[in-house]
Enzyme design. Sequence first.
Site, PDB file in Angstrom:
ATOM      1  CD  GLU A  47      -2.261  -1.963   1.967  1.00 56.61           C
ATOM      2  OE1 GLU A  47      -3.255  -2.709   1.873  1.00 56.61           O
ATOM      3  OE2 GLU A  47      -1.317  -2.170   2.743  1.00 56.61           O
ATOM      4  CB  THR A  48       1.487   4.013  -2.041  1.00 58.24           C
ATOM      5  OG1 THR A  48       2.484   3.071  -2.453  1.00 58.24           O
ATOM      6  CG2 THR A  48       2.093   5.400  -2.026  1.00 58.24           C
TER       7      THR A  48
END
Length: 294
Positions: A47-48
């Site tokens: 995830e970012t």
Amino acid sequence: MPANRYFQLDVFTHRPGGGNPLGVVVGADDWSDSAMQAFAAWTNIVETTFLLSPSTPAASYRLRIFTPTREIAFAGHPSIGSAHVALQSGFAGAHDGVLIQECQAGLLPIRVEGQASERRLSIQAPKASVLKTGVDSRSLLGTTLSKIRLGALPPAFVEGGRRWWLAEFAEEWALRAWHPDHAAIKKIALDSDSLGLCVFARSSDPGYDIALRAFPAGVGIVEDPASGAANGLVAAYIAAAEPDGPLARGYTVSQGREIGHDARLDIRIDADAAVWVGGQTQTVIEGEVDWPCR
């Protein structure tokens, strides 16, 4: 094209390399949805996240969370890591030891304890509900678990920000040695609109109380080294099923050893059944990102 501050972190660990990686872009208010998604695909991290100005005075900041392929409403390790960056970068400050995160799952409080490298953050997980307990032995989940001796609690389908299938193994050694059918888990996830399957076992190890493995095949991840959202649902299930049990007010989780990590997550369960998932975060990379924001 102005640069934004960028951090790469390791979440739910006391040392770099033990937890779950996360990328965080600070102050991305002028980034378009497509730019965020494109950058998340480029980083290719689980995830970012993107720290934004809050849309309500009640929040410390607003957060958007992207996998390489889509945006999601909530996840535990991105929330903890992003709160760490909000404090480290000065983007937001805690009031009375609490940050308020605004995200698609609502306004979520994050407790702040300690300072600098000793700081521990805990997020209140979205309220969970058990949608189903038990499993048909003829179902795909039933056959996937057919060779496993299950634990005290029956398998369950639980929702709270995310949906997961949960199953308790009777022995920790069996959990750690398990080689699941990942194609079957992916089909289970897609058929039930869930992330996948999370399995756990109680432990006699003095360093932790539960060993846990999470297989979020519904978003294309084979195995997650440290999953805050899944742990939050497991905790809610245990607290509801065993309100007077030894784990009903909290415990420590070991996750990730099977894939070369060694994450530790702290679970706290309040008297009103609110679940808090927390731990430490390590900053690994700090710099700037130049990316077309439109």
